[in-house]
Design an enzyme around this catalytic site. Sequence first.
Site, mmCIF file in Angstrom:
data_model
loop_
_atom_site.group_PDB
_atom_site.id
_atom_site.type_symbol
_atom_site.label_atom_id
_atom_site.label_comp_id
_atom_site.label_asym_id
_atom_site.label_seq_id
_atom_site.Cartn_x
_atom_site.Cartn_y
_atom_site.Cartn_z
ATOM 1 N N ARG A 75 28.973 41.417 34.813
ATOM 2 C CA ARG A 75 30.201 41.089 35.526
ATOM 3 C C ARG A 75 31.357 41.190 34.538
ATOM 4 N NH1 ARG A 75 29.430 41.828 40.511
ATOM 5 N NH2 ARG A 75 31.033 40.371 41.178
ATOM 6 N N GLU A 111 39.321 44.732 39.107
ATOM 7 C CA GLU A 111 38.952 46.079 39.551
ATOM 8 C C GLU A 111 39.700 46.438 40.832
ATOM 9 O OE1 GLU A 111 34.707 46.355 39.913
ATOM 10 O OE2 GLU A 111 34.349 45.785 37.842
ATOM 11 N N HIS A 145 32.420 50.877 37.814
ATOM 12 C CA HIS A 145 31.467 49.994 38.497
ATOM 13 C C HIS A 145 30.475 50.815 39.335
ATOM 14 C CE1 HIS A 145 31.044 45.614 40.093
ATOM 15 N NE2 HIS A 145 29.873 46.211 40.051
#
Length: 315
Positions: free
Chosen positions: A224, A253, A272
């Site tokens: 994370r 993000e 990601h």
Amino acid sequence: MTTPTLLVLDAEPLPRLGRLTGRARIEHADESTLAERLPHADVLLVWDFASRAVRTAWPGGGPRPRWVHTASAGVDHLMCPELAASDTVVTNARGVFDQPIAEYVAALVLTMAKDLPRTWELQRERTWRHRETQRVAGTRACVVGSGPIGRTIARTLKALDITTALVGRTPHTGIHGPDDLDRLIARADWVIAAAPLTEQTYGMFDARRFGVMQPGARFINIGRGGLVVEDALAEALAKRWIAGAALDVFEHEPLTPDSPLWEVPGLIVSPHMSGDTVGWRDELGSQFVELYERWEAGRPLLNVVDKKRGYVPGR
């Protein structure tokens, strides 16, 4: 018997839920409508796992779903004190991303060891420049996070003959506890962050931890974004405290075009995507349908999150 109402927090493409036709009344919501529709839902599917709308909508008045499933491994984006204190069961997508992420980590290790980004740059420049690269066999790795993803990463790295230590919340056979972390990362050539984001792990990779690592070490985060103090990592790379890093997850993000992280020397940035292989959304949808069938039949759910800890308990 009343047909249960399944509320989906939408993201494109929508999940394939055809198997639930006639067995669930499927309704849809976005961030603007979630709060008003929550009281009427028996089940909430958080398909938009990048959204923090659940954290905002859950504290409102009225009934709440008996079960919440998120199509992600992490649950920090939806967990709030009111949800944590409720009787609602929370499940996650444990198991879907383990092998893809492990493969991605192995690819990053080989990419950095073999200097592939520089090879590509030299090819584009039409420059023939012979270099020596690093052998990965015999190096050491420390994987932080002993859940299924971390354990699969450890197995994959061991297949490359990398000596791998696994660090978890509590020590077990084959798993080190937090008290061993500094000692292990000080010896590691590869430090991989695969821990869930909790109050205890937030910002755990800070200036002090990067200072503990050896100058030849590389750092990889596929856990994370909040695990890492990004400014501290940028400074560690700029000052060559460590040799390189790769981030697939970030505090905020998507990463904005003006983010300084794009230009940090020795840093590989990816959006990601470490767990997202071809067909991954279909796999997530199938997993939820199977869980729904268990819930419908009154059988115990799998992948139940400990809402106080913020992850599915295990080793």
